[in-house]
Write a protein that holds these residues in place. Sequence first.
Motif, PDB file in Angstrom:
ATOM      1  N   ILE A 157       0.863  -1.174   0.000  1.00 25.37           N
ATOM      2  CA  ILE A 157       0.000   0.000   0.000  1.00 25.37           C
ATOM      3  C   ILE A 157       0.900   1.224   0.000  1.00 25.37           C
ATOM      4  O   ILE A 157       1.820   1.324   0.814  1.00 25.37           O
ATOM      5  N   ARG A 158       0.644   2.147  -0.921  1.00 23.39           N
ATOM      6  CA  ARG A 158       1.436   3.371  -1.019  1.00 23.39           C
ATOM      7  C   ARG A 158       0.552   4.585  -0.771  1.00 23.39           C
ATOM      8  O   ARG A 158      -0.608   4.615  -1.172  1.00 23.39           O
ATOM      9  N   TYR A 159       1.137   5.580  -0.142  1.00 23.33           N
ATOM     10  CA  TYR A 159       0.493   6.883  -0.037  1.00 23.33           C
ATOM     11  C   TYR A 159       1.519   7.943  -0.421  1.00 23.33           C
ATOM     12  O   TYR A 159       2.631   7.961   0.113  1.00 23.33           O
ATOM     13  N   GLY A 160       1.152   8.792  -1.361  1.00 26.91           N
ATOM     14  CA  GLY A 160       2.087   9.809  -1.823  1.00 26.91           C
ATOM     15  C   GLY A 160       3.346   9.218  -2.430  1.00 26.91           C
ATOM     16  O   GLY A 160       4.424   9.822  -2.362  1.00 26.91           O
ATOM     17  N   GLY A 161       3.222   8.024  -3.011  1.00 31.01           N
ATOM     18  CA  GLY A 161       4.364   7.373  -3.649  1.00 31.01           C
ATOM     19  C   GLY A 161       5.243   6.587  -2.703  1.00 31.01           C
ATOM     20  O   GLY A 161       6.150   5.856  -3.154  1.00 31.01           O
ATOM     21  N   GLU A 162       5.000   6.653  -1.396  1.00 30.02           N
ATOM     22  CA  GLU A 162       5.821   5.950  -0.416  1.00 30.02           C
ATOM     23  C   GLU A 162       5.078   4.728   0.115  1.00 30.02           C
ATOM     24  O   GLU A 162       3.880   4.791   0.402  1.00 30.02           O
ATOM     25  N   VAL A 163       5.788   3.625   0.264  1.00 22.02           N
ATOM     26  CA  VAL A 163       5.191   2.395   0.790  1.00 22.02           C
ATOM     27  C   VAL A 163       4.908   2.571   2.276  1.00 22.02           C
ATOM     28  O   VAL A 163       5.798   2.899   3.061  1.00 22.02           O
ATOM     29  N   ILE A 164       3.650   2.359   2.670  1.00 21.70           N
ATOM     30  CA  ILE A 164       3.296   2.449   4.086  1.00 21.70           C
ATOM     31  C   ILE A 164       2.943   1.086   4.677  1.00 21.70           C
ATOM     32  O   ILE A 164       2.918   0.929   5.902  1.00 21.70           O
ATOM     33  N   ALA A 165       2.676   0.101   3.819  1.00 19.26           N
ATOM     34  CA  ALA A 165       2.367  -1.245   4.297  1.00 19.26           C
ATOM     35  C   ALA A 165       2.842  -2.264   3.277  1.00 19.26           C
ATOM     36  O   ALA A 165       2.573  -2.135   2.081  1.00 19.26           O
ATOM     37  N   ALA A 166       3.548  -3.286   3.775  1.00 21.68           N
ATOM     38  CA  ALA A 166       4.051  -4.365   2.930  1.00 21.68           C
ATOM     39  C   ALA A 166       4.408  -5.536   3.848  1.00 21.68           C
ATOM     40  O   ALA A 166       4.609  -5.341   5.056  1.00 21.68           O
ATOM     41  N   PRO A 167       4.489  -6.750   3.314  1.00 21.57           N
ATOM     42  CA  PRO A 167       4.814  -7.903   4.152  1.00 21.57           C
ATOM     43  C   PRO A 167       6.166  -7.736   4.851  1.00 21.57           C
ATOM     44  O   PRO A 167       7.139  -7.273   4.255  1.00 21.57           O
ATOM     45  N   GLY A 168       6.199  -8.082   6.118  1.00 26.87           N
ATOM     46  CA  GLY A 168       7.459  -8.097   6.846  1.00 26.87           C
ATOM     47  C   GLY A 168       7.991  -6.750   7.283  1.00 26.87           C
ATOM     48  O   GLY A 168       9.129  -6.651   7.757  1.00 26.87           O
ATOM     49  N   ARG A 169       7.214  -5.697   7.130  1.00 30.08           N
ATOM     50  CA  ARG A 169       7.687  -4.388   7.561  1.00 30.08           C
ATOM     51  C   ARG A 169       6.622  -3.696   8.407  1.00 30.08           C
ATOM     52  O   ARG A 169       5.430  -3.961   8.292  1.00 30.08           O
ATOM     53  N   ARG A 170       7.084  -2.815   9.281  1.00 33.49           N
ATOM     54  CA  ARG A 170       6.187  -2.112  10.178  1.00 33.49           C
ATOM     55  C   ARG A 170       5.353  -1.098   9.401  1.00 33.49           C
ATOM     56  O   ARG A 170       5.851  -0.427   8.501  1.00 33.49           O
ATOM     57  N   TYR A 171       4.082  -1.005   9.771  1.00 31.57           N
ATOM     58  CA  TYR A 171       3.187  -0.049   9.117  1.00 31.57           C
ATOM     59  C   TYR A 171       3.658   1.372   9.396  1.00 31.57           C
ATOM     60  O   TYR A 171       3.935   1.736  10.546  1.00 31.57           O
TER      61      TYR A 171
END
Length: 338
Positions: free
Chosen positions: A65-79
Amino acid sequence: MSERLEIEEVSVDYGVGRTRLRAVDRVSLTVEPGATVGLVGESGSGKSTIGRAIVGLERVSGGCIRYGGEVIAAPGRRYARRRQLQMVFQNADASLNPRMTVGELIEEAVARAKALRSRERVTETARLLELVAMDPGVRDRFPHQFSGGQLQRIAIARALATEPRIIVLDEVTSALDVSIQATILELLRDLQRRLGVGYLFISHDLAVVRHLSDQIAVMYLARVVERGRTEEIFAEPGHPYTRALIDAVPVVGQPRKPALRGEIADPRHAPSGCRFHPRCPVGPFARSGREICIDVDPQDAVDLSEQRIVSCHFPARGAPAADVPSAGLVGQTSDAHA
């Protein structure tokens, strides 16, 4: 910098191994500030799970999930939380702390978003209440002292405290009387015009979705089966499930269309091929020569146009749907954009 919300091939799982339930399966959507995307489907289709994943209440197991071109949610990473993304829930009463006054609830949100002094927070709270057509004098009252429609206005005011660019609206009118639904929908449209906020409007009610949305995505059993401009979809639904949902909306003076056969499948044991084929009124159990529906997954099989996706081996073309008014919306015409 673009402030669009992009959901790219997102999946959400519950459990692991044999007990795993895929609630959302490779869903892609884009929501722009100032526009509304309606997300519609039966209960259990996964639409609310998408909304919760956008604001970090569910973990993403695939895609991003991206907002403003930046990833904010992806597997294995903090939201990566963004105050520009907010959510309003179906049951406003349950989402508001019953031990806090309305003023305290909104001031809490204001304090987290802005470095303001106490008096300035009070002024900002009054402004937000007026924005949703509430008297600032109610700030000292508790949630249980309000009606359902008033509580939803308060929840919207609280969401607006962070000056969001995108708001997820999860069945925000489904628990309200028809006349109150109309006032809340008009409030949302007015706020969008004034503030330029974008909405992901989640609902099972197609008449309401048509009233508010610029584009619609139709979900069935964790997947988006059709996506496109609202009036195009209502004029010529391409997927048989979309047509069935439209036909299910009661219209005064017209006979009720037959309901879909059977029940939605257990998502833990989704049908092979097209997930809709066991219930499809024009599928392999209704017409010969369509056995491909049983064996081959049609996800994103057909592009009817640049803005139109239909996941069906045999999409309808040039077959208009029955006219569906904005059912039950007091004082509204049948045209969502009139």
